[in-house]
Design an enzyme around this catalytic site. Structure first.
Site, PDB file in Angstrom:
ATOM      1  N   GLY A 143      -7.129   8.804   7.840  1.00 15.49           N
ATOM      2  CA  GLY A 143      -7.053   9.132   9.269  1.00 15.49           C
ATOM      3  C   GLY A 143      -8.378   9.588   9.854  1.00 15.49           C
ATOM      4  O   GLY A 143      -9.426   9.536   9.215  1.00 15.49           O
ATOM      5  N   HIS A 166      -9.511   4.986  -0.568  1.00 14.65           N
ATOM      6  CA  HIS A 166      -8.595   5.125   0.575  1.00 14.65           C
ATOM      7  C   HIS A 166      -9.288   5.997   1.618  1.00 14.65           C
ATOM      8  O   HIS A 166     -10.116   6.821   1.286  1.00 14.65           O
ATOM      9  CB  HIS A 166      -7.294   5.799   0.124  1.00 14.65           C
ATOM     10  CG  HIS A 166      -6.405   4.889  -0.646  1.00 14.65           C
ATOM     11  ND1 HIS A 166      -5.197   4.450  -0.158  1.00 14.65           N
ATOM     12  CD2 HIS A 166      -6.556   4.301  -1.850  1.00 14.65           C
ATOM     13  CE1 HIS A 166      -4.637   3.643  -1.049  1.00 14.65           C
ATOM     14  NE2 HIS A 166      -5.442   3.543  -2.098  1.00 14.65           N
ATOM     15  N   GLY A 167      -8.878   5.791   2.882  1.00 17.65           N
ATOM     16  CA  GLY A 167      -9.469   6.614   3.937  1.00 17.65           C
ATOM     17  C   GLY A 167     -10.853   6.141   4.315  1.00 17.65           C
ATOM     18  O   GLY A 167     -11.790   6.931   4.446  1.00 17.65           O
ATOM     19  N   GLY A 168     -10.992   4.813   4.508  1.00 18.44           N
ATOM     20  CA  GLY A 168     -12.313   4.253   4.830  1.00 18.44           C
ATOM     21  C   GLY A 168     -12.824   4.665   6.207  1.00 18.44           C
ATOM     22  O   GLY A 168     -14.042   4.767   6.415  1.00 18.44           O
ATOM     23  N   THR A 169     -11.920   4.927   7.143  1.00 21.59           N
ATOM     24  CA  THR A 169     -12.341   5.248   8.516  1.00 21.59           C
ATOM     25  C   THR A 169     -13.240   6.488   8.536  1.00 21.59           C
ATOM     26  O   THR A 169     -12.919   7.500   7.911  1.00 21.59           O
ATOM     27  CB  THR A 169     -11.095   5.504   9.390  1.00 21.59           C
ATOM     28  OG1 THR A 169     -10.364   4.287   9.491  1.00 21.59           O
ATOM     29  CG2 THR A 169     -11.489   5.969  10.798  1.00 21.59           C
ATOM     30  N   THR A 189      -7.266   3.337  10.372  1.00 22.30           N
ATOM     31  CA  THR A 189      -7.287   4.145  11.598  1.00 22.30           C
ATOM     32  C   THR A 189      -8.270   3.612  12.638  1.00 22.30           C
ATOM     33  O   THR A 189      -7.948   3.561  13.838  1.00 22.30           O
ATOM     34  CB  THR A 189      -7.614   5.618  11.259  1.00 22.30           C
ATOM     35  OG1 THR A 189      -6.637   6.078  10.317  1.00 22.30           O
ATOM     36  CG2 THR A 189      -7.579   6.500  12.491  1.00 22.30           C
ATOM     37  N   ASP A 243       2.398   5.056  -5.118  1.00 24.70           N
ATOM     38  CA  ASP A 243       1.557   6.242  -5.063  1.00 24.70           C
ATOM     39  C   ASP A 243       2.311   7.457  -5.582  1.00 24.70           C
ATOM     40  O   ASP A 243       3.172   8.006  -4.897  1.00 24.70           O
ATOM     41  CB  ASP A 243       1.105   6.442  -3.609  1.00 24.70           C
ATOM     42  CG  ASP A 243       0.182   7.637  -3.456  1.00 24.70           C
ATOM     43  OD1 ASP A 243      -0.066   8.323  -4.461  1.00 24.70           O
ATOM     44  OD2 ASP A 243      -0.282   7.861  -2.326  1.00 24.70           O
ATOM     45  N   ASP A 291       0.854  -1.191   0.000  1.00 21.94           N
ATOM     46  CA  ASP A 291       0.000   0.000   0.000  1.00 21.94           C
ATOM     47  C   ASP A 291       0.897   1.251   0.000  1.00 21.94           C
ATOM     48  O   ASP A 291       1.873   1.318   0.757  1.00 21.94           O
ATOM     49  CB  ASP A 291      -0.869  -0.052   1.275  1.00 21.94           C
ATOM     50  CG  ASP A 291      -1.941   1.014   1.306  1.00 21.94           C
ATOM     51  OD1 ASP A 291      -2.307   1.535   0.241  1.00 21.94           O
ATOM     52  OD2 ASP A 291      -2.431   1.310   2.423  1.00 21.94           O
ATOM     53  N   GLU A 336      -3.146   5.668  -8.352  1.00 16.51           N
ATOM     54  CA  GLU A 336      -4.019   6.676  -7.732  1.00 16.51           C
ATOM     55  C   GLU A 336      -3.952   7.959  -8.531  1.00 16.51           C
ATOM     56  O   GLU A 336      -2.879   8.439  -8.881  1.00 16.51           O
ATOM     57  CB  GLU A 336      -3.619   6.942  -6.275  1.00 16.51           C
ATOM     58  CG  GLU A 336      -4.506   8.020  -5.624  1.00 16.51           C
ATOM     59  CD  GLU A 336      -4.350   8.122  -4.111  1.00 16.51           C
ATOM     60  OE1 GLU A 336      -4.142   7.073  -3.459  1.00 16.51           O
ATOM     61  OE2 GLU A 336      -4.443   9.246  -3.588  1.00 16.51           O
TER      62      GLU A 336
HETATM   63  P1  13P Z   1      -7.918   5.127   7.110  1.00 10.49           P
HETATM   64  O1  13P Z   1      -6.739   5.064   8.031  1.00 10.49           O
HETATM   65  O2  13P Z   1      -8.554   6.500   7.069  1.00 10.49           O
HETATM   66  O3  13P Z   1      -8.911   4.057   7.383  1.00 10.49           O
HETATM   67  O4  13P Z   1      -7.365   4.897   5.626  1.00 10.49           O
HETATM   68  C1  13P Z   1      -6.557   3.772   5.369  1.00 10.49           C
HETATM   69  C2  13P Z   1      -5.982   3.844   3.997  1.00 10.49           C
HETATM   70  O5  13P Z   1      -6.521   4.469   3.108  1.00 10.49           O
HETATM   71  C3  13P Z   1      -4.727   3.104   3.746  1.00 10.49           C
HETATM   72  O6  13P Z   1      -4.261   3.256   2.451  1.00 10.49           O
END
Ligand code: 13P
Length: 391
Positions: free
Chosen positions: A182, A209-212, A234, A104, A82, A134
């Site tokens: 994050g 990306h950034g599922g949290t 996160t 990336d 990743d 990306e």
């Molecule tokens: P989060 O930490 O926001 O869940 O994102 C994880 C991510 O996108 C790793 O590439």
């Protein structure tokens, strides 16, 4: 052995309207919790290792454990690099066992991103390994407060996405439509219309990306618009940290390392099982396994004799150095027969990550040069066969 081709895995998810979770792991606790969650849910899963986390663990050691877990579990898994920072990291990741890579270059200007990603695609496809690119920029840092990293989010342009995929040849595209890496305050506003347009223009698996921090409804909307892989970290790190704080409150302050970490996997596993259900991958393991290529290595075996008077040691040392560095080569075993009456005194056993490497290795300029100038002139008496693994 349920390590599977990630291209098949995400193509299945894309065709059937669900998303595979890519959970980033930073320790054995994360790895074990991911596998337990996937097995309990009968879900495919991606074991994801981010280069931005390499300061927390030794990549080579973590990969050894990750690969062992992937081989042991009955559910289909892929191992993914990743946010790799360079072509070199991608080559190293494949050598260590990743069967999907992302480098990336999303912070670079468009042409530069295309050029760097194309180089990764050329290398990785020659190893049979699919690539995630990306376009647009997802701001923030995994595991940290998004407010601390307010970098300018850049939305993916629909027009550029088509050109980017065509010119780079990426298999999956990570898009920027409003998520951040994050922890963030409040619910993010996502540009679903843009996502729908990208999906209908490209028709390849899309990645978020950034599922949290996204709501259940947002996840459903993303998946119905072509998102087939969701990166998530996160929330897992926060669940683990909360367990450590709870352990402290319960008196673990007087205990040691293991007292502090006790039970840390359970809250991570619970959060992952929630995601696997919500994203529609729970219960998909068997149907996906039936439609996926298993990730199978190849053993490139050469047994040979060296001409009288030739310097075998120097040739072997040079070969080991050159051949070990060719992309898709995982290991070079140089051997000498244990018994002196063996018909062939020496061997090379070169481990390829995938059958695609049979051709790309043979044609690689470093191999051609070594074979033509060092090896073939002194090893006319040889047998060479590529073997796939049977059991
Ligand atoms: P989060 O930490 O926001 O869940 O994102 C994880 C991510 O996108 C790793 O590439």
């Amino acid at each position: 052995m349920a390590l599977v081709n990630m291209r098949d895995m995400l193509s299945h998810a894309h065709r059937h309207g669900y998303a595979v979770a890519a959970f980033d792991l930073v320790s054995l606790d994360f790895l074990e919790a991911i596998i337990k969650a996937a097995e309990a849910s009968r879900a495919p899963v991606i074991l994801s290792l981010a280069e931005s986390h390499f300061e927390y663990f030794d990549f080579e050691l973590a990969m050894a454990a990750t690969e062992a877990a992937a081989k042991r579990t009955p559910v289909p898994v892929a191992i993914h690099l990743d946010h790799g920072a360079s072509l070199d990291t991608a080559v190293e990741a494949i050598r260590l066992g990743c069967n999907g890579v992302m480098v990336d270059a999303s912070t670079r200007p468009f042409e530069d991103n295309v050029e760097r990603t194309r180089a990764v695609v050329d290398m990785a496809h020659a190893c049979g390994v699919p690539v995630e690119g990306e376009l647009g920029y997802v701001a923030g840092v995994e595991g940290e407060d998004a407010e601390k990293h307010p970098g300018e989010l850049v939305y993916t342009s629909v027009e550029e996405a088509g050109v980017y995929v065509e010119r780079t040849g990426v298999d999956f595209l990570a898009v920027s439509i409003g998520t951040v890496h994050g922890r963030m305050r409040g619910a993010p506003r996502l540009d679903m219309e843009r996502l729908a347009q990208i999906n209908s223009a490209l028709q390849i698996p899309l990645v978020i990306h950034g599922g949290t921090g996204l709501s259940d409804a947002q996840f459903r909307d993303l998946i119905s618009r072509g998102v087939s892989k969701i990166n998530y970290y996160t929330a897992l790190a926060d669940a683990a940290a909360q367990r450590i704080r709870d352990n402290l409150d319960a008196g673990a302050i007087s205990g040691g390392y293991t007292a502090l970490l006790k039970g840390i996997q359970a809250p991570m596993q619970a959060e992952m099982e929630r995601c696997l259900r919500l994203w529609g991958s729970a219960g998909r393991a068997d149907e996906l396994l039936a439609e996926c290529e298993l990730w199978q290595p190849v053993s490139h075996l050469i047994i040979y004799n060296v001409a009288e008077g030739a310097d075998a040691d120097a040739m072997i040392a040079e070969g080991w150095r050159v051949l070990s560095a060719i992309p898709g080569v995982r290991d070079v075993f140089t051997g000498e027969a244990v018994k002196t009456d063996a018909g062939y005194r020496y061997c090379w056993n070169v481990a390829f990550c995938h059958p695609a490497v049979i051709d790309s290795y043979r044609e690689h300029p470093d191999h051609v040069k070594f074979a033509d100038t060092h090896f073939r002139p002194v090893a006319a008496d040889r047998i060479s066969v590529d073997y796939r693994k049977l059991v």
